[in-house]
Design an enzyme around this catalytic site. Structure first.
Site, short mmCIF file in Angstrom:
data_model
loop_
_atom_site.label_atom_id
_atom_site.label_comp_id
_atom_site.label_asym_id
_atom_site.label_seq_id
_atom_site.Cartn_x
_atom_site.Cartn_y
_atom_site.Cartn_z
CG HIS A 55 7.97 -6.40 -11.88
ND1 HIS A 55 7.80 -7.68 -11.42
CD2 HIS A 55 6.72 -5.87 -12.00
CE1 HIS A 55 6.51 -7.94 -11.27
NE2 HIS A 55 5.85 -6.86 -11.62
CD GLU A 57 13.30 -7.53 -10.14
OE1 GLU A 57 13.10 -8.48 -9.35
OE2 GLU A 57 12.40 -6.70 -10.45
CB THR A 171 -6.70 15.08 20.17
OG1 THR A 171 -7.95 14.76 20.78
CG2 THR A 171 -5.66 14.05 20.57
N GLY A 281 -10.41 10.27 15.94
CA GLY A 281 -10.28 10.76 17.30
C GLY A 281 -9.85 9.68 18.26
#
Length: 343
Positions: A55, A57, A171, A281
């Protein structure tokens, strides 16, 4: 907390920038960044790179040791974008590493969105005598983990709807004008957003018409698998010769037949998908917006008036408001991005 020019906010921005490097590679874990500061100077930084690995840290603390030697983090401050974990999963708890390093203060942006863990790591650190501050650039911290937070709290993925349109909302282009409304730079920008997502979804109509590849290319494909390519089809009558069924990534193609968009999201969530890019779409996009299933939109507008028959929204009366929109010129295209306002 303090004003926007404070040292805490400055260092948290550094941690947020580090965490953003993990977008697209940490799923189903959240992207997290961390920096270690002593006497106003950053002495180590790190970010979570992928699930199952260290991680943020622990990476930041390891960077301190590599650069300054063992014990250099004692008495320093850790800035981390997400509450440190206190449970043992695929990796040991980060609270253990913080206490072992002798850090005197931890500054956190966002608390853990998982109700089962929220606040537990902070309580543990406070009980051990560590000074804890929370809520520093919290909005930015929550934005960084929005995909993870949606999935861990609902089981469904976050939905980003992306499309390109002319200035008056068409579009598609008339026959003979080519396939692309957006420019090449905008299509490269799309790659950066696809990289953050675990799946790309289109409807059967878009699949049949465009024969899309829906892949990550070049640098965007490095360090992570190709996203799932999902076709949502009412009939399942799809051309078997299209690329999604024949290219080298065909094992990353999923067909959802006879499902609603919501049901498709449920299945993808169960598969571990935390973020979906909807590249379909107008009809499917309008349906998803009408049902409140779109969280974020990315629209690329080209300097064109008119076009083909397809409209951005084929449903009259549909209204969706974009919160805090961002506007960015990409060559001669305009990118509009923002979250969809929820009722």
């Amino acid at each position: 907390m303090s004003d926007p020019t404070s040292a805490d906010e400055h260092h948290m921005r550094e941690a947020l920038a580090a965490g953003a490097k993990g977008l697209g590679t940490t799923s189903p874990n959240p992207p997290v960044g961390a920096v270690v500061v002593r006497d106003g100077e950053v002495i180590g930084h790190g970010w979570h790179e992928r699930a199952g690995e260290a991680h943020a840290e622990r990476r930041a603390l390891a960077d301190v040791v590599a650069r300054h030697g063992a014990g250099a983090a004692r008495g320093a401050t850790l800035y981390v974008t997400l509450e440190p974990c206190s449970t043992h999963g695929r990796t040991p708890p980060c609270t253990d590493a913080i206490l072992e390093a002798g850090l005197s203060r931890v500054v956190v942006s966002a608390t853990d969105p998982n109700p089962a863990h929220a606040g537990a790591g902070l309580d543990l650190l406070r009980a051990a005598g560590v000074e804890v501050s929370t809520g520093v650039l919290e909005k930015e911290g929550r934005d960084l983990i929005r995909f993870f937070a949606r999935h861990i709290t609902t089981g469904r993925p976050w939905v980003i709807a992306k499309t390109a349109a002319t200035l008056d909302g068409r579009t598609t282009l008339p026959e003979g004008m080519g396939q692309w409304i957006s420019n090449e730079a905008s299509r490269e920008d799309v790659q950066s957003w696809r990289r953050q997502c675990d799946a790309i979804l289109v409807g059967g109509e878009t699949f049949r018409r465009d024969n899309p590849a829906l892949t990550l290319r070049g640098q965007w494909a490095e360090g992570r698998p190709q996203p799932w390519r999902v076709v949502l089809s009412a009939s399942g009558d799809l051309p078997a010769t299209h690329r999604l069924f024949t290219d080298e990534h065909r094992d990353r193609t999923i067909v959802h037949t006879g499902l609603t968009f919501a049901e498709s999201l449920d299945r993808l969530g169960a598969l571990g998908v935390c973020a979906v890019m909807l590249e379909s779409g107008g009809r499917l996009l309008a349906q998803a917006l009408e049902e409140g299933l779109v969280d974020e939109v990315i629209l690329y507008f080209a300097p064109l008036l008119g076009g083909g028959k397809s409209r951005l929204f084929p449903l009259d009366g549909l209204v969706a408001r974009i919160e805090d929109p961002e506007y960015l010129a990409i060559g001669d295209n305009l990118r509009v991005r923002g979250r969809i306002a929820k009722p």
